[in-house]
Design a protein around this motif. Structure first.
Motif, PDB file in Angstrom:
ATOM      1  N   ILE A   1       0.857  -1.191   0.000  1.00 38.46           N
ATOM      2  CA  ILE A   1       0.000   0.000   0.000  1.00 38.46           C
ATOM      3  C   ILE A   1       0.891   1.239   0.000  1.00 38.46           C
ATOM      4  O   ILE A   1       1.846   1.332   0.783  1.00 38.46           O
ATOM      5  CB  ILE A   1      -0.926   0.045   1.236  1.00 38.46           C
TER       6      ILE A   1
ATOM      7  N   GLU B   1       1.008   5.752  -1.373  1.00 38.24           N
ATOM      8  CA  GLU B   1       0.396   6.900  -2.044  1.00 38.24           C
ATOM      9  C   GLU B   1       1.424   7.526  -2.975  1.00 38.24           C
ATOM     10  O   GLU B   1       2.575   7.743  -2.578  1.00 38.24           O
ATOM     11  CB  GLU B   1      -0.103   7.928  -1.021  1.00 38.24           C
TER      12      GLU B   1
ATOM     13  N   GLN C   1      -3.883   6.408  -4.113  1.00 37.09           N
ATOM     14  CA  GLN C   1      -3.506   5.327  -3.198  1.00 37.09           C
ATOM     15  C   GLN C   1      -3.507   4.040  -4.024  1.00 37.09           C
ATOM     16  O   GLN C   1      -4.494   3.701  -4.673  1.00 37.09           O
ATOM     17  CB  GLN C   1      -4.506   5.202  -2.056  1.00 37.09           C
TER      18      GLN C   1
END
Length: 242
Positions: A17, A19, A34
């Protein structure tokens, strides 16, 4: 960057994960995404990557705005003391010479007492705008607290400061018409300064020296029949030529 994030996550058997910012040059636009990457194994043991994209630009903008507000004084939109001290720490760390100027308004309490705090706020905003206009673009202009302001002037000479102090004294000392009351008020200011690294290489000592110099000006300004001093720099008082 994205590849490293994914590889690192998969090596630890985790979901990746992150951004990431995307710039669109033609539209002059930037968005934040994201990115969620997960590994999927089917019943027939085939491996796939599932990539999910979420537009988080609004959230990032809100966080940036909160961060900006934390560094600025809400009334004057100047740098606040906390942010200014951080910037001073950076200047000291990089050994960049600067002059620390502390100033305190004269007559401000009377404006508050006679016309109220809204009028006082109007005066503070006017002072802040004048200081922003008069100081070099690479300087730090700060509302230190209450009716105290600070200038941090990078690579600035004492002779230049005398001229700047004169300009500030003239501009701030002009009668100001309160919009809310249609009445003229007039304030003054006292200034004290200390130089890094000549006077001290430590922030607390610089602040103390500037405060002490400003107090000298306050005392001297109350003496009748003498030319008013504009600023005290390293124990030398410069008298007004106005």
């Amino acid at each position: 960057m994205l590849t490293r994030t994914v590889n690192s996550a998969f090596l630890n058997d985790e979901i990746a994960i992150g951004e990431h910012r995307l710039r669109f040059k033609e539209q002059g636009k930037t968005i934040w995404l994201q990115v969620v990457v997960s590994s999927i194994v089917t019943d027939d043991l085939k491996s796939y990557y599932q990539v999910t994209l979420n537009d988080v630009s609004k959230k990032r903008d809100e966080l940036d705005e909160l961060s900006r507000r934390a560094d600025y004084d809400a009334l004057t939109n100047m740098t606040n003391r906390q942010a200014a001290e951080k910037q001073i720490d950076q200047l000291i760390k990089s050994k960049t010479p600067f002059i620390f100027v502390l100033m305190d308004l004269n007559g401000f309490k009377q404006v508050n007492d006679i016309y109220g705090h809204d009028a006082g706020d109007e005066v503070l905003i006017n002072v802040a705008n004048q200081l922003k206009q008069l100081t070099p673009s690479n300087s730090i202009t700060c509302r230190w607290g209450g009716d105290e302001f600070v200038l941090v002037l990078r690579d600035f000479e004492k002779t230049q400061l005398e001229a700047l102090a004169s300009q500030i004294t003239i501009r701030i000392g002009k009668p100001y018409t309160l919009i809310s009351h249609q009445s003229n008020v007039q304030i003054g200011l006292c200034m004290g300064a200390a130089c890094y690294p000549n006077d001290s290489s430590h922030k607390p000592e610089l602040i103390h020296l500037a405060d002490k110099a400003m107090y000298e000006i306050k005392v001297e300004s109350k003496k009748e029949g003498r030319p008013k001093p504009l600023i005290c720099i390293s124990n030398r008082q410069f008298r007004a030529k106005i």
